[in-house]
Design an enzyme around this catalytic site. Structure first.
Site, PDB file in Angstrom:
ATOM      1  N   ASP A   1       0.829  -1.209   0.000  1.00  0.00           N
ATOM      2  CA  ASP A   1       0.000   0.000   0.000  1.00  0.00           C
ATOM      3  C   ASP A   1       0.861   1.256   0.000  1.00  0.00           C
ATOM      4  O   ASP A   1       2.079   1.204   0.220  1.00  0.00           O
ATOM      5  CB  ASP A   1      -0.946   0.008   1.199  1.00  0.00           C
ATOM      6  CG  ASP A   1      -0.200   0.020   2.529  1.00  0.00           C
ATOM      7  OD1 ASP A   1       0.793  -0.729   2.663  1.00  0.00           O
ATOM      8  OD2 ASP A   1      -0.602   0.778   3.437  1.00  0.00           O
TER       9      ASP A   1
ATOM     10  N   GLU B   1       0.255  -1.379   5.574  1.00  0.00           N
ATOM     11  CA  GLU B   1       1.319  -0.965   6.481  1.00  0.00           C
ATOM     12  C   GLU B   1       1.120   0.477   6.928  1.00  0.00           C
ATOM     13  O   GLU B   1       1.328   0.821   8.091  1.00  0.00           O
ATOM     14  CB  GLU B   1       2.677  -1.120   5.767  1.00  0.00           C
ATOM     15  CG  GLU B   1       3.885  -0.856   6.662  1.00  0.00           C
ATOM     16  CD  GLU B   1       4.384   0.578   6.617  1.00  0.00           C
ATOM     17  OE1 GLU B   1       5.298   0.906   7.392  1.00  0.00           O
ATOM     18  OE2 GLU B   1       3.864   1.382   5.823  1.00  0.00           O
TER      19      GLU B   1
END
Length: 500
Positions: A94, A162
Site C-alpha cells: 500500500d 502498512e
C-alpha cells in the site's frame, strides 16, 4: 496481468539506468491503485495483490495469500546454495495517497503519472509517488526475475495496509515464515542500515458540538494551504508547521467574535497535514475586522516560518457550508484544544545525541457528523513507558477540554537495535564494498514492520535498507534515480554473502 506500461512509461524506461527490470516493476505499480484502507475494513484494493501474485507465478515461484491478505512468495535457491539459511525480503503493497488541490484524480481507480525531474528524480505529477514502498516491491520482484543472482532460498513477504497501522504484519498467519534473516526494504536513506524503530499507536478523539442558529452572521471559509507536510515520524524534528495548530493560533489571536461551523484537516494518521480548512460564522459588522486580524497574525506566522514554510498561504472566501454553527462555548473548546495538543518532539534520546525518542502529532480534524468533531493523533516512541506516559497526557488534555478519548488503536511494538547481528554486519560490508564507505547504522523514529515480526519470531535477525527517498507521504515525494542501482548492488551482494 502482464507488465504492460503506457507509452510514456516505456519511453521513460529507456532512459532509466540498469537494472531495467526493477524500474519496469516500479513504473508498473504506479499504474495500479494501491492506497491504504482503514485497518478495520476488508482490504478492497485487490488489483495490486492480484498483479503481484500473478507476476510471481509467471516467474515460476510458489505463492500464498494468508488470512491477513499478505502475499508470500518463495523462490528456490541458486543451485548449490539449497542448504543455506532462508532469507526473507519484506516490503508493503500500500501507499499513502496525497495530492495537490489542482489535481483531479480518483485514487481508487486512476493511475499515477510518473515523471523524471531534472534528470535526477522520479516523481509523480501532483501526487505522492508511492515509492514508499513501490521501489521495495520493484526490487523484490527484480530479484525474483533475475536468475543470474547467487542466493539461498528466498521468501518475499508483501504486506497490506502498512501505512494505516501495520495491519497486514499484525495479522500475518503464525508460522508462515521460515526465514532466519529478514531484510526489510522500506527504508528511505541511501548508504544506511536501519537496525531499530519506534513503536507507536493512534488515538481517536471526539469533541461534542451542539449547534444553534443565530441571525446577523456572515459565513466565511478560511483556508491554510501549501504547507510542507511530510512524514509525522521522520520529519517531526525538522521544525515544520502543522496547519491545524496554525489555524488555532490565528483563531485564538483574533479579536473578533466567531463561531465554528466545520473543519477539515489532514488525510492520514502518519502524515503531517498540508492543508486546513475551517468554516466560521462571524457577526456581519465584524466581518472585515475578522479578515484583517487573520491576515495580520498569518503574516506574523510567516515572518517566523518563512525559511521553512516558504509556500504556505492563507485565503478567506465566502462559505458555502450549510451546517448550523456550533455554540460559542464549543467553539472555544475546539480552539483551545487545537492550541494545546502538542505537535512536537516530546523527548530526545538520552543515549544517542540528536535522536528523537518520543513524539506526537495531531494529524486529522474533521466533521464526520454534525454533533461532533473527530480528531486522530499518533504517538511514537522507542520506550513503552514513554508511550504510556503520552497516553495519560492526552487523556488529561481531553478531560480538561471535554473530549472523548478512545483506547490505543493499532498499537505496534518498537524494534530494539542490535548492531552486532550477522545480517547487519553483512549489509555493512556490502555497502562498504559497493560505495567505498561504511554506511550509517541507525534506528528510525517511525514504525517499521520488523518490530511485529520479531515479536512473532524471536530468533529472526532483521535489518532495513533502501534507496534515497525524499518527502514521502506528500506530492513532493521523490526517488533519487542514481541511488537505486547502488541499492540493488548492495542488496544482491548481501544475498550472495549470506549464501557463501
Amino acid at each position: 496481468m502482464s507488465v504492460v506500461l503506457p507509452d510514456y512509461c516505456e519511453e521513460m524506461l529507456k532512459v532509466l539506468p540498469d537494472p531495467k527490470h526493477v524500474w519496469k516493476y516500479m513504473l508498473a505499480v504506479t499504474q495500479i491503485p494501491r492506497g491504504s484502507n482503514q485497518g478495520d475494513e476488508k482490504w478492497r484494493h485487490h488489483k495490486i495483490l492480484n498483479f503481484l501474485k500473478e507476476q510471481a507465478e509467471k516467474l515460476g515461484c510458489e505463492t500464498y495469500v494468508d488470512k491477513g491478505e499478505n502475499l508470500i512468495v518463495r523462490k528456490a535457491a541458486t543451485p548449490g546454495c539449497e542448504d543455506k539459511p532462508i532469507v526473507c525480503l519484506q516490503c508493503h503493497m500500500d501507499m499513502v495517497v496525497q495530492k495537490n488541490d489542482d489535481v483531479d484524480i480518483n485514487f481508487e481507480t486512476d493511475p499515477l503519472t510518473p515523471r523524471i525531474v531534472d534528470n535526477k528524480w522520479l516523481m509523480a505529477t501532483g501526487t505522492s509517488l508511492g515509492a514508499d514502498n513501490g521501489i521495495g516491491i520493484a526490487t523484490c520482484f527484480g530479484i525474483l526475475e533475475d536468475n543470474t543472482l547467487v542466493h539461498g532460498p528466498l521468501e518475499i513477504l508483501v504486506t497490506r495496509d502498512e501505512e494505516t497501522g501495520l495491519y497486514g504484519a499484525a495479522e500475518l498467519e503464525p508460522g508462515i515464515l521460515k526465514a532466519k534473516y529478514m531484510i526489510n526494504v522500506d527504508s528511505e536513506e541511501e548508504n544506511a542500515v536501519c537496525v531499530g524503530c519506534a513503536g507507536g499507536f493512534n488515538v481517536h478523539m471526539r469533541l461534542p458540538t451542539p449547534r444553534v442558529e443565530a441571525e446577523g452572521e456572515v459565513r466565511k471559509t478560511v483556508i491554510l494551504n501549501n504547507f510542507c507536510g511530510g512524514h509525522s515520524g521522520c520529519d517531526i524534528g525538522l521544525g515544520r508547521a502543522n496547519p491545524i495548530h496554525v489555524m488555532g493560533r490565528l483563531l485564538k489571536a483574533n479579536c473578533c467574535p466567531f463561531r465554528l461551523i466545520s473543519v477539515d484537516c489532514g488525510t492520514a494518521h502518519n502524515a503531517i497535514p498540508r492543508k486546513c480548512v475551517v468554516d466560521v460564522a462571524v457577526p456581519a459588522e465584524k466581518a472585515e475586522c475578522f479578515d484583517k486580524c487573520m491576515q495580520k497574525h498569518f503574516d506574523e506566522f510567516m515572518k517566523e516560518y518563512h525559511l521553512i514554510e516558504k509556500t504556505a498561504t492563507l485565503a478567506i472566501e465566502e462559505s458555502k457550508c450549510e451546517m448550523v454553527p456550533i455554540t460559542a462555548e464549543a467553539t472555544q473548546k475546539f480552539v483551545n484544544f487545537i492550541n494545546v495538543y502538542p505537535f512536537a518532539v516530546m523527548r530526545y534520546s538520552p543515549s544517542v545525541q540528536g535522536d528523537i525518542e518520543t513524539s506526537t502529532t495531531l494529524a486529522i480534524a474533521r466533521v464526520e457528523k454534525p454533533e461532533e468533531i473527530f480528531f486522530v493523533a499518533s504517538v511514537r516512541s522507542f520506550a513503552q513507558s514513554q508511550m504510556d506516559m503520552m497516553y495519560n497526557k492526552i487523556r488529561c488534555i481531553c478531560e480538561m477540554g471535554g473530549l472523548q478519548l478512545s483506547e490505543r488503536i493499532g498499537a505496534y511494538p518498537g524494534w530494539e537495535p542490535n548492531v552486532e547481528s550477522p545480517l547487519t554486519k553483512d549489509l555493512v560490508a556490502a555497502y562498504t564494498e559497493v560505495t567505498g564507505k561504511a554506511p550509517r547504522v541507525y534506528a528510525i523514529h517511525a514504525g517499521l514492520e520488523c518490530g511485529l515480526f520479531m515479536e512473532k519470531y524471536h530468533d529472526l535477525d532483521c535489518s532495513s535498507i533502501g534507496p534515497e527517498l525524499k518527502f514521502p507521504h506528500s506530492p513532493e515525494e521523490k526517488l533519487l534515480i542514481e541511488s537505486v542501482p547502488r541499492f540493488w548492488k548492495t542488496l544482491t551482494l548481501t544475498l550472495k554473502k549470506l549464501a557463501m
